[in-house]
Design an enzyme around this catalytic site. Sequence first.
Site, PDB file in Angstrom:
ATOM      1  N   ILE A 177       0.799  -1.207   0.087  1.00 51.88           N
ATOM      2  CA  ILE A 177       0.065  -0.061   0.073  1.00 51.88           C
ATOM      3  C   ILE A 177       1.013   1.259   0.051  1.00 51.88           C
ATOM      4  O   ILE A 177       2.131   1.052   0.284  1.00 51.88           O
ATOM      5  CB  ILE A 177      -0.750  -0.159   1.155  1.00 51.88           C
ATOM      6  CG1 ILE A 177      -0.235   0.064   2.639  1.00 51.88           C
ATOM      7  CG2 ILE A 177      -1.972  -1.120   1.042  1.00 51.88           C
ATOM      8  CD1 ILE A 177      -1.255  -0.094   3.618  1.00 51.88           C
ATOM      9  N   ASP A 178       0.325   2.339  -0.254  1.00 50.31           N
ATOM     10  CA  ASP A 178       1.170   3.594  -0.708  1.00 50.31           C
ATOM     11  C   ASP A 178       1.864   4.223   0.763  1.00 50.31           C
ATOM     12  O   ASP A 178       1.122   3.732   1.766  1.00 50.31           O
ATOM     13  CB  ASP A 178       0.432   4.535  -1.492  1.00 50.31           C
ATOM     14  CG  ASP A 178      -0.217   4.279  -2.648  1.00 50.31           C
ATOM     15  OD1 ASP A 178       0.562   3.470  -3.347  1.00 50.31           O
ATOM     16  OD2 ASP A 178      -1.252   4.656  -3.215  1.00 50.31           O
ATOM     17  N   LYS A 179       2.666   4.978   0.783  1.00 45.96           N
ATOM     18  CA  LYS A 179       3.398   5.489   1.788  1.00 45.96           C
ATOM     19  C   LYS A 179       2.631   6.175   2.778  1.00 45.96           C
ATOM     20  O   LYS A 179       2.377   5.784   3.938  1.00 45.96           O
ATOM     21  CB  LYS A 179       4.467   6.549   1.680  1.00 45.96           C
ATOM     22  CG  LYS A 179       5.005   7.293   2.694  1.00 45.96           C
ATOM     23  CD  LYS A 179       5.941   8.198   2.126  1.00 45.96           C
ATOM     24  CE  LYS A 179       6.409   9.386   3.158  1.00 45.96           C
ATOM     25  NZ  LYS A 179       7.143  10.423   2.788  1.00 45.96           N
ATOM     26  N   ARG A 210      -7.224   5.786  -5.789  1.00 42.64           N
ATOM     27  CA  ARG A 210      -6.866   6.824  -6.139  1.00 42.64           C
ATOM     28  C   ARG A 210      -6.912   7.465  -7.474  1.00 42.64           C
ATOM     29  O   ARG A 210      -7.660   8.528  -7.694  1.00 42.64           O
ATOM     30  CB  ARG A 210      -5.217   7.392  -5.331  1.00 42.64           C
ATOM     31  CG  ARG A 210      -5.081   7.077  -4.071  1.00 42.64           C
ATOM     32  CD  ARG A 210      -3.668   7.230  -3.909  1.00 42.64           C
ATOM     33  NE  ARG A 210      -2.872   8.216  -3.888  1.00 42.64           N
ATOM     34  CZ  ARG A 210      -1.718   8.759  -3.895  1.00 42.64           C
ATOM     35  NH1 ARG A 210      -0.538   7.574  -3.754  1.00 42.64           N
ATOM     36  NH2 ARG A 210      -1.027   9.682  -3.974  1.00 42.64           N
TER      37      ARG A 210
END
Length: 296
Positions: free
Chosen positions: A131-133, A231
């Site tokens: 998963i993204d930062k 997103r």
Amino acid sequence: MEIQIKEAGKRLDKALADLTVLSRSQASEQIKLGTVLVNGNKQKAKYVVQIGDTIVYKLPEEKILAYQAENLPLDIVYEDDEVAVINKPQGMVVHPSAGHPCGTLVNALLYHIKNLSSINGVVRPGIVHRIDKDTSGLLMVAKNDYAHQILAKELKEKKSLRKYLAIVHGNPSSDRGVIEAPIGRSDRDRKKQAVTAKGKEAKTHFKVAERFGNYSLLEVTLETGRTHQIRVHMAYIGYPLAGDPLYGPKKTLEGKGQFLHAKTLGFTHPRTGKLLTFSADPPAIFQTTLEQLRHQ
């Protein structure tokens, strides 16, 4: 590596950066070194590409980094001999890279969990999915190669459960929806993903949980797992994530990045065959922002 130009008019270094994984500075460096050939000949970075040009280039050699175990706080939701489930905090990168050699989830895993699968090599030991930062929430980690193969196969076959909470701009016209649009690297900005005909299959389900005037809380379920999928898809249908620095508007909710939390994770245990489901509450800033929206 080889590409063929289908659109004329760009400088060679810009065309390389737009059409490959190279950054523009990397493209310029490779051109200076003479490793980039246009129709078999060396050209300068300012050369304007033409339709039909064949460009041969080399990827720069990756620097082998020694990743160290770090005693970082780690919220281990579940662990046995095969798998672990981690609640990743917002702001933590999942695995090391040239720009993030330390302070990542992998650095923490190397300290807290001694046995990790080797399928993704020394850079991403145990990492089955990412998963993204600035996205918080649940991740599955494989502690051996057998478990990794089973978990990865289940993900590929779209059998794993990955449910997120997201605060978005606007109010969707329907309480439920499905977004089915291919996602790939953006032609305009290599740092971004985009809905594009050249992309890979991507499918996202959403349900409106609460409405707050100019914002909404959504429950989002992934059927596929493309980079930045939620997103990109939410921005594509006109309801970008609040706080998203890449795909959202500048005037947004104050926070530490996109308001996106991987709340629920479900998968089949690779040894026992038992269905495991885990849930984690969103971080404090997410919950505080929700309360503020409810009382505005």
